[in-house]
Design a protein around this motif. Structure first.
Motif, short mmCIF file in Angstrom:
data_model
loop_
_atom_site.label_atom_id
_atom_site.label_comp_id
_atom_site.label_asym_id
_atom_site.label_seq_id
_atom_site.Cartn_x
_atom_site.Cartn_y
_atom_site.Cartn_z
N SER A 53 -71.85 37.73 28.62
CA SER A 53 -71.73 37.90 27.16
C SER A 53 -72.42 36.73 26.66
O SER A 53 -72.03 35.43 26.32
N PRO A 54 -73.88 37.17 26.30
CA PRO A 54 -74.48 35.87 25.79
C PRO A 54 -73.96 35.43 24.06
O PRO A 54 -74.31 34.40 23.70
N ASP A 55 -73.42 36.58 23.34
CA ASP A 55 -72.95 36.18 22.06
C ASP A 55 -71.45 35.76 22.26
O ASP A 55 -71.05 35.38 23.37
N LYS A 56 -71.06 35.48 20.99
CA LYS A 56 -69.87 34.90 20.82
C LYS A 56 -68.64 35.69 21.47
O LYS A 56 -68.46 36.84 21.29
N PRO A 57 -67.88 35.08 22.45
CA PRO A 57 -66.88 36.01 23.25
C PRO A 57 -65.65 36.52 22.38
O PRO A 57 -65.38 35.93 21.38
N ARG A 58 -65.41 37.71 22.66
CA ARG A 58 -64.37 38.22 21.98
C ARG A 58 -62.88 37.96 22.42
O ARG A 58 -62.96 37.77 23.79
N MET A 59 -62.11 37.43 21.45
CA MET A 59 -60.84 36.91 21.87
C MET A 59 -60.15 37.84 22.70
O MET A 59 -59.09 37.66 23.50
N THR A 60 -60.24 39.40 22.56
CA THR A 60 -59.48 40.34 23.38
C THR A 60 -59.75 40.24 24.93
O THR A 60 -58.96 40.19 25.56
N SER A 61 -61.04 40.18 24.98
CA SER A 61 -61.64 39.99 26.10
C SER A 61 -61.06 38.65 27.06
O SER A 61 -60.61 38.80 28.35
N LEU A 62 -60.94 37.84 26.27
CA LEU A 62 -60.57 36.24 26.88
C LEU A 62 -59.17 36.35 27.24
O LEU A 62 -58.88 35.70 28.04
N PHE A 63 -58.42 37.09 26.45
CA PHE A 63 -57.00 36.93 26.48
C PHE A 63 -56.43 38.06 27.66
O PHE A 63 -54.97 37.93 27.63
N ARG A 64 -56.84 38.74 27.86
CA ARG A 64 -56.52 39.95 28.83
C ARG A 64 -55.61 39.41 29.87
O ARG A 64 -54.52 39.88 30.05
N PRO A 65 -56.08 38.44 30.79
CA PRO A 65 -55.36 38.08 31.88
C PRO A 65 -54.04 37.35 31.45
O PRO A 65 -53.09 37.54 31.99
N ALA A 66 -54.05 36.58 30.21
CA ALA A 66 -52.83 35.93 29.81
C ALA A 66 -51.87 36.66 29.18
O ALA A 66 -50.72 36.93 29.48
N LEU A 67 -52.49 38.02 28.63
CA LEU A 67 -51.69 38.86 27.92
C LEU A 67 -50.96 39.49 29.28
O LEU A 67 -49.56 40.09 28.98
N LEU A 68 -51.61 40.04 30.01
CA LEU A 68 -51.01 40.62 31.29
C LEU A 68 -49.80 39.91 31.98
O LEU A 68 -48.72 40.35 32.15
N PHE A 69 -50.19 38.63 32.06
CA PHE A 69 -48.96 37.65 32.72
C PHE A 69 -47.73 37.74 31.88
O PHE A 69 -46.76 37.58 32.19
N SER A 70 -48.06 37.46 30.45
CA SER A 70 -47.03 37.34 29.42
C SER A 70 -46.22 38.63 29.49
O SER A 70 -44.76 38.46 29.22
N ALA A 71 -46.82 39.72 29.78
CA ALA A 71 -46.05 40.96 29.77
C ALA A 71 -45.17 41.03 31.01
O ALA A 71 -43.84 41.62 30.99
N VAL A 72 -45.47 40.37 32.32
CA VAL A 72 -44.65 40.53 33.45
C VAL A 72 -43.53 39.52 32.98
O VAL A 72 -42.36 39.86 33.50
N MET A 73 -43.89 38.39 32.41
CA MET A 73 -42.58 37.44 32.03
C MET A 73 -41.90 38.31 31.15
O MET A 73 -40.50 37.84 31.12
N MET A 74 -42.19 38.96 30.14
CA MET A 74 -41.50 39.70 29.29
C MET A 74 -40.49 40.66 30.13
O MET A 74 -39.29 40.68 29.65
N ALA A 75 -41.32 41.35 31.07
CA ALA A 75 -40.35 42.45 31.80
C ALA A 75 -39.33 41.69 32.60
O ALA A 75 -38.14 42.11 32.56
N PHE A 76 -39.67 40.57 33.03
CA PHE A 76 -38.72 39.97 33.99
C PHE A 76 -37.49 39.53 32.90
O PHE A 76 -36.42 39.37 33.35
N ALA A 77 -37.87 38.84 31.93
CA ALA A 77 -36.74 38.31 31.00
C ALA A 77 -35.94 39.30 30.50
O ALA A 77 -34.93 39.31 30.32
N HIS A 78 -36.48 40.49 30.08
CA HIS A 78 -35.79 41.89 29.76
C HIS A 78 -34.85 42.27 30.73
O HIS A 78 -33.80 42.39 30.62
#
Length: 481
Positions: free
Chosen positions: A288-313
Motif C-alpha cells: 500500500s503506497p498510500d496512507k495505510p487504512r487503520m482497519t487493515s492495520l488493526f485486523r490481527p489485533a481485533l481478532l485476538f481481542s475477540a478471542v480474549m473477549m470470548a475467553f473472558a465471557h
C-alpha cells in the motif's frame, strides 16, 4: 462555549449501532425463547405430575435442573456471541464459520480454565448453602431459582427488555434462599460486593477503553507519518496484549508456581506475536503506497481481542450455569466441596459447551447483522472496547465477581466516545449544528443506555428474588415437601 448538537458525535454513532444490535438480538434469539418457554411449561407439568404420583422426585429434580441450566447456557451463547465476534467479522479479520469455531473453543476454554472462582461465589456466596443440607428440599430450592431466572429472562427478553442473566441468577438464588432459610441466611455483604462490581466495572471499562483509544489516536492514527508510527507501535501493542494474556493463562494452568515462571512463557509469546505483527505490517505497507487504512492495520489485533473477549465471557458467564448445578450436586451426594479446586472440571466444561452451542447454532445470523454496515463499529474503536471489556471481565472473574459483559462493553463505548470528543475539542474541530430533533434523539439514546445499566440491577434483582421465593414455595408445595 458548547453548542448543542456538536458534541458526542462518535458516542451517538456507536450507541446507535448498539441499539441496532439489541434489536437484532431480539429477532435472533426468538427460536431460543420459544424453546425456553416450551421447556419451562414441560418441567412445570412434569413436577405437577410427580407431585401427585411421587415417583423418583430427587432424580427428577436433578434432571430438571440440568435441562433448565442447559437452556440458560444456550441462551447466553446465542445472545452474547455478537459482543465477541461481530466487530472482528465486520472488519474482515476472520470469516464467519472459522470465527464461530474459534470463539466457541475460547468460550469452553475460558469456562474450564477460569470459571471456578465465579462459580464458587454463586454456589457459596449468595446464601449459606450448607444450611440447606442434602436431599429433596435442597435440590428443589436451587431448581426453583433456576426456573425463576429462566422464566424472567424469557419474559423480559420477549418483551424487549435487555436483562442480564448474571443479575437474574443472583436475584433468584437470593430469593429462593430467603424462602427456604430466611433472610438471615443470605450473605448480604457478598451481594453488596457483587452489586458494587456491577456499578464499577462499566466505569473501569470506560476509563480503560478511552485510555487505549487515546494511545492509538495520538501515537498511530494522528501521527505525522502513519507508516512509521505503525511500524513503531503496532507490534509492541500486539506483543504486550498477547504476552499478558498468555501469562494469565499460565497462572491458571500452574497455580503455585513462582511468578517469573508464569511471566516467562508470556514474554516469549509476546515477542513472537510482536515479530509476526511487525512482519505483517511491513508487508501491508509495501503493498500500500498510500496512507495505510487503520482497519487493515488493526485486523490481527481485533481478532485476538475477540478471542480474549470470548475467553473472558466463557469464564464469567459459565458460572450462571455451573454455580446452581454445583449446588444441586452437593445437595444430591452431600459432598463437602469448597474452594475453586472443588468445582468439578466436567461441570465447567459442560457449562462452556452449552454457551458455545448457543453461539454456533443460533448466533450466525446475529453476527452477520452486527458485521454489516448498519451496526458495525469502527475497527479501531471496536478493538479498544473489546480489549478493555475482556480485561475488566477477566479481572472481575479472577476476583470471583459475576458481572455482565454486555454492560461492561457499553461502559467501554462511553469511554471511547468521550475520548474521541475530547480529542476533537482539543484540536478545535468544528462540526455543523444538528437539528433540534436530532439532538434530542441522540440525547435520548445516550440516556437510555445509562438507564438500562442502572435499572438492570436495580430492578432485575428484586424482581427475580421475588420470583425465586414464589417459585420455591410453589414447587415445595406441589412436591409435598
Amino acid at each position: 462555549m458548547k453548542i448543542a448538537g456538536r458534541d458526542f458525535r462518535v458516542l451517538d454513532k456507536d450507541l446507535g449501532s448498539i441499539t441496532h444490535v439489541e434489536k437484532a438480538q431480539m429477532h435472533a434469539i426468538r427460536p431460543v425463547l420459544r424453546l425456553g418457554g416450551a421447556i419451562l411449561m414441560l418441567i412445570a407439568l412434569w413436577l405437577l405430575v410427580l407431585g401427585v404420583t411421587g415417583h423418583e422426585p430427587g432424580l427428577i429434580a436433578v434432571g430438571s435442573a440440568l435441562i433448565v441450566a442447559g437452556w440458560l447456557g444456550v441462551a447466553i451463547g446465542a445472545n452474547d456471541i455478537a459482543n465477541s465476534l461481530g466487530p472482528a467479522f465486520g472488519a474482515g479479520a476472520v470469516r464467519l464459520v472459522p470465527g464461530l469455531i474459534l470463539v466457541a473453543i475460547a468460550e469452553v476454554a475460558g469456562a474450564a480454565m477460569a470459571g471456578g472462582p465465579v462459580t464458587t461465589r454463586l454456589a457459596e456466596g449468595i446464601f449459606d448453602s450448607a444450611q440447606l443440607g442434602t436431599g429433596l428440599p435442597a435440590q428443589l430450592t436451587v431448581l426453583s431459582a433456576l426456573i425463576a431466572a429462566a422464566a424472567w429472562i424469557t419474559i423480559a427478553t420477549g418483551a424487549g427488555l435487555p436483562v442480564s442473566t448474571t443479575h437474574s441468577i443472583v436475584g433468584s438464588l437470593a430469593g429462593a434462599g430467603i424462602a427456604m432459610l430466611g433472610a438471615a441466611a443470605v450473605n448480604w455483604v457478598s451481594i453488596g460486593i457483587i452489586a458494587s462490581a456491577w456499578m464499577l466495572t462499566p466505569l473501569a471499562a470506560a476509563g480503560l477503553a478511552g485510555a487505549i483509544l487515546l494511545f492509538v489516536q495520538l501515537n498511530i492514527r494522528d501521527a505525522p507519518d502513519r507508516r512509521a508510527a505503525a511500524q513503531r507501535w503496532l507490534h509492541l501493542l500486539v506483543g504486550v496484549m498477547v504476552g499478558l494474556f498468555v501469562s494469565y493463562l499460565f497462572t491458571l494452568i500452574t497455580p503455585g508456581f513462582p511468578l517469573w515462571l508464569d511471566l516467562l512463557p508470556g514474554a516469549l509469546a509476546g515477542l513472537a506475536a510482536g515479530w509476526a505483527m511487525r512482519s505483517r505490517v511491513d508487508v501491508m505497507l509495501q503493498d500500500s503506497p498510500d496512507k495505510p487504512r487503520m482497519t487493515s492495520l488493526f485486523r490481527p489485533a481485533l481478532l485476538f481481542s475477540a478471542v480474549m473477549m470470548a475467553f473472558a465471557h466463557g469464564a464469567s458467564d459459565a458460572s450462571n450455569v455451573a454455580g446452581p448445578l454445583l449446588m444441586i450436586l452437593r445437595a444430591t451426594d452431600g459432598a463437602a466441596i469448597s474452594g475453586v479446586v472443588g468445582v468439578p472440571l466436567l461441570l465447567l466444561v459442560g457449562a462452556g459447551t452449552a454457551i458455545a452451542l448457543g453461539a454456533v447454532l443460533f448466533g450466525r445470523r446475529l453476527v452477520v447483522m452486527v458485521g454489516s454496515g448498519i451496526t458495525r463499529l469502527n475497527a479501531v474503536r471496536a478493538f479498544c472496547i473489546t480489549l478493555a471489556t475482556a480485561l475488566i471481565v477477566l479481572g472481575a472473574t479472577g476476583l470471583g465477581l459475576p458481572v455482565s459483559s454486555t454492560h461492561v462493553a457499553v461502559g467501554g463505548v462511553f469511554g471511547v466516545g468521550f475520548a474521541r470528543e475530547w480529542l476533537d475539542r482539543r484540536k478545535k474541530r468544528s462540526r455543523k449544528r444538528l437539528p433540534a430533533e436530532e439532538v434530542r434523539r441522540r440525547t435520548l439514546v445516550r440516556r437510555s443506555h445509562v438507564v438500562t445499566i442502572s435499572v438492570a440491577w436495580l430492578v432485575t434483582v428484586p424482581v427475580t428474588a421475588l420470583m425465586g421465593a414464589t417459585c420455591c414455595w410453589l414447587v415445595l408445595w406441589v412436591m409435598g415437601v
